[in-house]
Design an enzyme around this catalytic site. Sequence first.
Site, mmCIF file in Angstrom:
data_model
loop_
_atom_site.group_PDB
_atom_site.id
_atom_site.type_symbol
_atom_site.label_atom_id
_atom_site.label_comp_id
_atom_site.label_asym_id
_atom_site.label_seq_id
_atom_site.Cartn_x
_atom_site.Cartn_y
_atom_site.Cartn_z
ATOM 1 N N HIS A 1 -1.861 -5.569 1.506
ATOM 2 C CA HIS A 1 -3.162 -6.200 1.243
ATOM 3 C C HIS A 1 -2.942 -7.625 0.770
ATOM 4 O O HIS A 1 -1.953 -7.902 0.076
ATOM 5 C CB HIS A 1 -3.917 -5.427 0.142
ATOM 6 C CG HIS A 1 -5.112 -6.170 -0.387
ATOM 7 N ND1 HIS A 1 -6.348 -6.107 0.227
ATOM 8 C CD2 HIS A 1 -5.245 -7.036 -1.431
ATOM 9 C CE1 HIS A 1 -7.190 -6.893 -0.440
ATOM 10 N NE2 HIS A 1 -6.549 -7.464 -1.451
ATOM 11 N N ASN B 1 -1.862 0.019 7.053
ATOM 12 C CA ASN B 1 -1.336 -1.274 7.506
ATOM 13 C C ASN B 1 -0.504 -1.999 6.445
ATOM 14 O O ASN B 1 -0.443 -3.222 6.414
ATOM 15 C CB ASN B 1 -2.482 -2.144 8.050
ATOM 16 C CG ASN B 1 -3.552 -2.415 7.010
ATOM 17 O OD1 ASN B 1 -3.393 -2.061 5.841
ATOM 18 N ND2 ASN B 1 -4.629 -3.063 7.414
ATOM 19 N N GLU C 1 -9.878 -9.773 -7.713
ATOM 20 C CA GLU C 1 -8.774 -8.822 -7.533
ATOM 21 C C GLU C 1 -7.629 -9.034 -8.531
ATOM 22 O O GLU C 1 -7.009 -8.064 -8.967
ATOM 23 C CB GLU C 1 -8.245 -8.934 -6.096
ATOM 24 C CG GLU C 1 -9.273 -8.446 -5.072
ATOM 25 C CD GLU C 1 -8.845 -8.645 -3.629
ATOM 26 O OE1 GLU C 1 -7.738 -9.196 -3.389
ATOM 27 O OE2 GLU C 1 -9.596 -8.247 -2.734
ATOM 28 N N TYR D 1 -12.157 -1.819 -3.826
ATOM 29 C CA TYR D 1 -12.704 -2.117 -2.490
ATOM 30 C C TYR D 1 -14.232 -2.061 -2.466
ATOM 31 O O TYR D 1 -14.824 -1.777 -1.411
ATOM 32 C CB TYR D 1 -12.123 -1.147 -1.463
ATOM 33 C CG TYR D 1 -10.750 -1.541 -0.933
ATOM 34 C CD1 TYR D 1 -10.566 -2.721 -0.208
ATOM 35 C CD2 TYR D 1 -9.636 -0.730 -1.134
ATOM 36 C CE1 TYR D 1 -9.318 -3.078 0.297
ATOM 37 C CE2 TYR D 1 -8.383 -1.080 -0.638
ATOM 38 C CZ TYR D 1 -8.234 -2.256 0.078
ATOM 39 O OH TYR D 1 -7.001 -2.600 0.590
ATOM 40 N N LYS E 1 0.832 -1.202 0.000
ATOM 41 C CA LYS E 1 0.000 0.000 0.000
ATOM 42 C C LYS E 1 0.875 1.264 0.000
ATOM 43 O O LYS E 1 2.088 1.186 0.215
ATOM 44 C CB LYS E 1 -0.918 -0.034 1.237
ATOM 45 C CG LYS E 1 -1.917 -1.200 1.224
ATOM 46 C CD LYS E 1 -2.865 -1.125 2.423
ATOM 47 C CE LYS E 1 -3.863 -2.271 2.416
ATOM 48 N NZ LYS E 1 -4.850 -2.137 3.528
HETATM 49 N N1 UDP Z 1 -9.689 -0.649 7.380
HETATM 50 C C1 UDP Z 1 -9.855 0.524 8.097
HETATM 51 N N2 UDP Z 1 -10.617 0.496 9.239
HETATM 52 C C2 UDP Z 1 -11.225 -0.646 9.677
HETATM 53 C C3 UDP Z 1 -11.076 -1.817 8.945
HETATM 54 C C4 UDP Z 1 -10.299 -1.790 7.803
HETATM 55 O O1 UDP Z 1 -9.324 1.576 7.711
HETATM 56 O O2 UDP Z 1 -11.907 -0.606 10.725
HETATM 57 C C5 UDP Z 1 -8.872 -0.630 6.141
HETATM 58 C C6 UDP Z 1 -7.519 -1.326 6.295
HETATM 59 O O3 UDP Z 1 -6.571 -0.632 5.480
HETATM 60 C C7 UDP Z 1 -7.826 -2.709 5.763
HETATM 61 C C8 UDP Z 1 -8.789 -2.392 4.627
HETATM 62 O O4 UDP Z 1 -9.581 -1.322 5.123
HETATM 63 O O5 UDP Z 1 -6.641 -3.377 5.353
HETATM 64 C C9 UDP Z 1 -9.689 -3.524 4.185
HETATM 65 O O6 UDP Z 1 -10.367 -4.022 5.328
HETATM 66 P P1 UDP Z 1 -10.493 -5.577 5.591
HETATM 67 O O7 UDP Z 1 -11.466 -5.774 6.682
HETATM 68 O O8 UDP Z 1 -10.748 -6.277 4.285
HETATM 69 O O9 UDP Z 1 -9.036 -5.962 6.150
HETATM 70 P P2 UDP Z 1 -7.840 -6.837 5.493
HETATM 71 O O10 UDP Z 1 -8.468 -7.915 4.659
HETATM 72 O O11 UDP Z 1 -7.007 -5.871 4.681
HETATM 73 O O12 UDP Z 1 -7.088 -7.375 6.680
HETATM 74 MG MG MG Z 2 -9.863 -7.751 3.131
#
Ligand code: UDP
Ligand code: MG
Length: 137
Positions: free
Chosen positions: A115, A112, A126, A49, A9
């Site tokens: 991805h 974080n 994706e 997303y 990211k």
């Molecule tokens: N994210 C966020 N706040 C939240 C949950 C997710 O900003 O409460 C962001 C974070 O960058 C995350 C992305 O949205 O990686 C996609 O969320 P997901 O629940 O799919 O998490 P991931 O699969 O990336 O662990």
């Molecule tokens: Mg996810």
Amino acid sequence: MERTLSIVKPDGVKKNLIGEVIKRFEQRGLRIAALKVLKLSKDDAKGFYIVHKERPFYESLTSFMSEGPIVVMVVEGKNTIKKVREIMGATNPKDAVPGTIRSDFASDIEHNIVHGSDSKESASYEIPFFFSSLEIQ
Ligand code: UDP
Ligand code: MG
């Protein structure tokens, strides 16, 4: 063999962690089958997303994901989806196991670093979002 889509990211690129992320995948026996650097528009990020469109973090997440260059890659190997998710760690770095990418480098739940597709179904949306079949080797 299984394929997944991973992204370094904008925060990961800014922190010079492209090599670190790739190294961790390769050290777990995974192979990089496609790779490129690009920058998403806000609309691109919204499309990528789209599953999160009703979530409260959708606006902020898609702004963050379009603020700078990213690295997108197809990772291939046995149980790749699960392995990449393990290497990444939990979404919130506070919950991530030490030694995972997010525990080691992420600043908060949004920023974080990395991805990874969460299922075969999401990988099949994706991967073609970024790569044609000719670009995956
Ligand atoms: N994210 C966020 N706040 C939240 C949950 C997710 O900003 O409460 C962001 C974070 O960058 C995350 C992305 O949205 O990686 C996609 O969320 P997901 O629940 O799919 O998490 P991931 O699969 O990336 O662990
Ligand atoms: Mg996810």
